[in-house]
Design a protein around this motif. Structure first.
Motif, PDB file in Angstrom:
ATOM      1  N   HIS A   1       0.830  -1.207   0.000  1.00 12.78           N
ATOM      2  CA  HIS A   1       0.000   0.000   0.000  1.00 12.78           C
ATOM      3  C   HIS A   1       0.869   1.264   0.000  1.00 12.78           C
ATOM      4  O   HIS A   1       2.077   1.215   0.202  1.00 12.78           O
ATOM      5  CB  HIS A   1      -0.944   0.005   1.200  1.00 12.78           C
TER       6      HIS A   1
ATOM      7  N   ALA B   1      -2.543   5.236   3.877  1.00  7.69           N
ATOM      8  CA  ALA B   1      -3.397   4.051   3.796  1.00  7.69           C
ATOM      9  C   ALA B   1      -2.774   2.911   4.592  1.00  7.69           C
ATOM     10  O   ALA B   1      -1.704   3.054   5.186  1.00  7.69           O
ATOM     11  CB  ALA B   1      -3.582   3.641   2.335  1.00  7.69           C
TER      12      ALA B   1
ATOM     13  N   SER C   1      -6.640  -1.475   2.348  1.00  9.53           N
ATOM     14  CA  SER C   1      -7.042  -0.863   1.082  1.00  9.53           C
ATOM     15  C   SER C   1      -7.041  -1.880  -0.065  1.00  9.53           C
ATOM     16  O   SER C   1      -7.652  -1.640  -1.103  1.00  9.53           O
ATOM     17  CB  SER C   1      -6.131   0.313   0.741  1.00  9.53           C
TER      18      SER C   1
ATOM     19  N   VAL D   1      -7.473   5.930  -5.642  1.00 10.16           N
ATOM     20  CA  VAL D   1      -7.579   4.635  -4.961  1.00 10.16           C
ATOM     21  C   VAL D   1      -8.315   3.620  -5.831  1.00 10.16           C
ATOM     22  O   VAL D   1      -9.356   3.074  -5.465  1.00 10.16           O
ATOM     23  CB  VAL D   1      -8.251   4.783  -3.576  1.00 10.16           C
TER      24      VAL D   1
ATOM     25  N   VAL E   1      -9.589   0.254  -4.524  1.00  9.40           N
ATOM     26  CA  VAL E   1     -10.781   0.278  -3.679  1.00  9.40           C
ATOM     27  C   VAL E   1     -12.032   0.484  -4.526  1.00  9.40           C
ATOM     28  O   VAL E   1     -13.032  -0.228  -4.364  1.00  9.40           O
ATOM     29  CB  VAL E   1     -10.685   1.388  -2.608  1.00  9.40           C
TER      30      VAL E   1
END
Length: 302
Positions: free
Chosen positions: A30, A34, A38, A234, A237
């Motif tokens: 990551h 974060a 994640s 992101v 995600v």
């Protein structure tokens, strides 16, 4: 007549065991602000495909110490490795993989991909983004060492970091974020593993944390297999399926048994295909045996 299909076996310590070819372990690193959670959506999808997955904690204390730590994690893994980095994690994997011949593929997800002598800050200067307006500095002290941590401002996480996620999810990210020391972005890369390891790159076209033009520049410079999606920073995600698809391409390329997946189009599971091929071959053998037996019986009749 009965035909039995079985996997090859080998005797180990007097016990028959099924022989297998090692598939790559996929390691997910990551980035700043974060933690390993994640990657949750991607981890679930990769495990459903049968891959071993690790998502270690990135210390976020500085490029040199973080990459040394991730390199030590890689040393604990047997067999081939697909190493994946999101955001600042991309800079970490570029260093951590440099001396490890078992890293067969590198994957960058809306990530930093510095060359030797470059840093996150120097790349940001060339390709400005909104990240500078979204961070705040907080001094820290630990074990007699002091420095400065960077946090994302809570009201800037949604528009800059995670615009395609619900606002309540962004609020949780603000509360649970892990700060990164400024040295994570100021320390310059001493090696660049992507120069000798095949790489894949996912460009997030709506990224406001890292300029998408920077991501394209990095991917083209490295000769990466590049895909672009409409995503915020992101992507793992908000678009776990797209990220997983890219990782499967990199994993197939790192696996000597599985054929490489096409960059576009429908993917397939090589293990299932192999099993079906084996079954078809078994039925062919059985059918041929039946024909031969029938001929012999006819010839033996008075």
């Amino acid at each position: 007549m009965c035909t039995v299909l079985a996997a090859p076996v080998a005797a180990v310590g007097g016990t028959a065991t099924t022989t297998t070819t090692a598939e790559p372990t996929i390691v997910l690193v990551h980035g700043a602000f974060a933690d390993a959670s994640s990657w949750n959506g991607v981890v679930e999808r990769l495990e459903r495909r049968g891959y071993a997955v690790m998502a270690p904690a990135n210390p976020l204390r500085g490029l040199y110490t973080d990459s040394a730590y991730i390199a030590s994690v890689l040393d604990s893994i047997k067999g081939p490795i697909v190493l994946v980095g999101h955001s600042y994690g991309g800079a970490v994997i570029s260093t951590a993989a440099a001396a490890n011949p078992r890293v067969k593929s590198l994957v960058y997800v809306s990530a930093l991909m510095p060359d030797v002598g470059e840093s996150g800050m120097s790349l940001e200067a060339r390709f400005p983004s909104e990240l500078g307006t979204a961070t705040k500095s907080v001094p820290y002290r630990t074990g007699g060492v002091s420095g400065t941590d960077l946090y994302l401002k809570p009201d800037r996480i949604h528009p800059v970091f995670a615009a395609d996620l619900p606002e309540n999810t962004a609020r949780v990210m603000a509360v649970t974020q892990r700060p990164a020391a400024t040295t994570a972005f100021s320390e310059t890369a001493k090696v660049a593993a992507w120069k000798h390891i095949p790489s894949w790159f996912l460009v997030a076209k709506q990224d406001k944390t890292i300029n998408p033009d920077q991501e394209r520049f990095e991917a083209k410079r490295a000769g990466s297999h590049m895909v672009e999606i409409n995503s915020s920073h992101v992507a793992m995600v908000s678009h776990p399926d797209a990220v997983t698809a890219l990782l499967l391409q990199a994993a197939a390329a790192a696996d000597p048994v599985r054929p490489a997946l096409a960059a576009t189009g429908t993917t397939h599971d090589a293990r299932a295909e192999t099993a079906l091929t084996g079954i078809a071959a078994g039925w062919l053998i059985a059918g041929t045996g039946a024909v031969l037996l029938g001929r012999r019986l006819r010839r033996s009749r008075p």
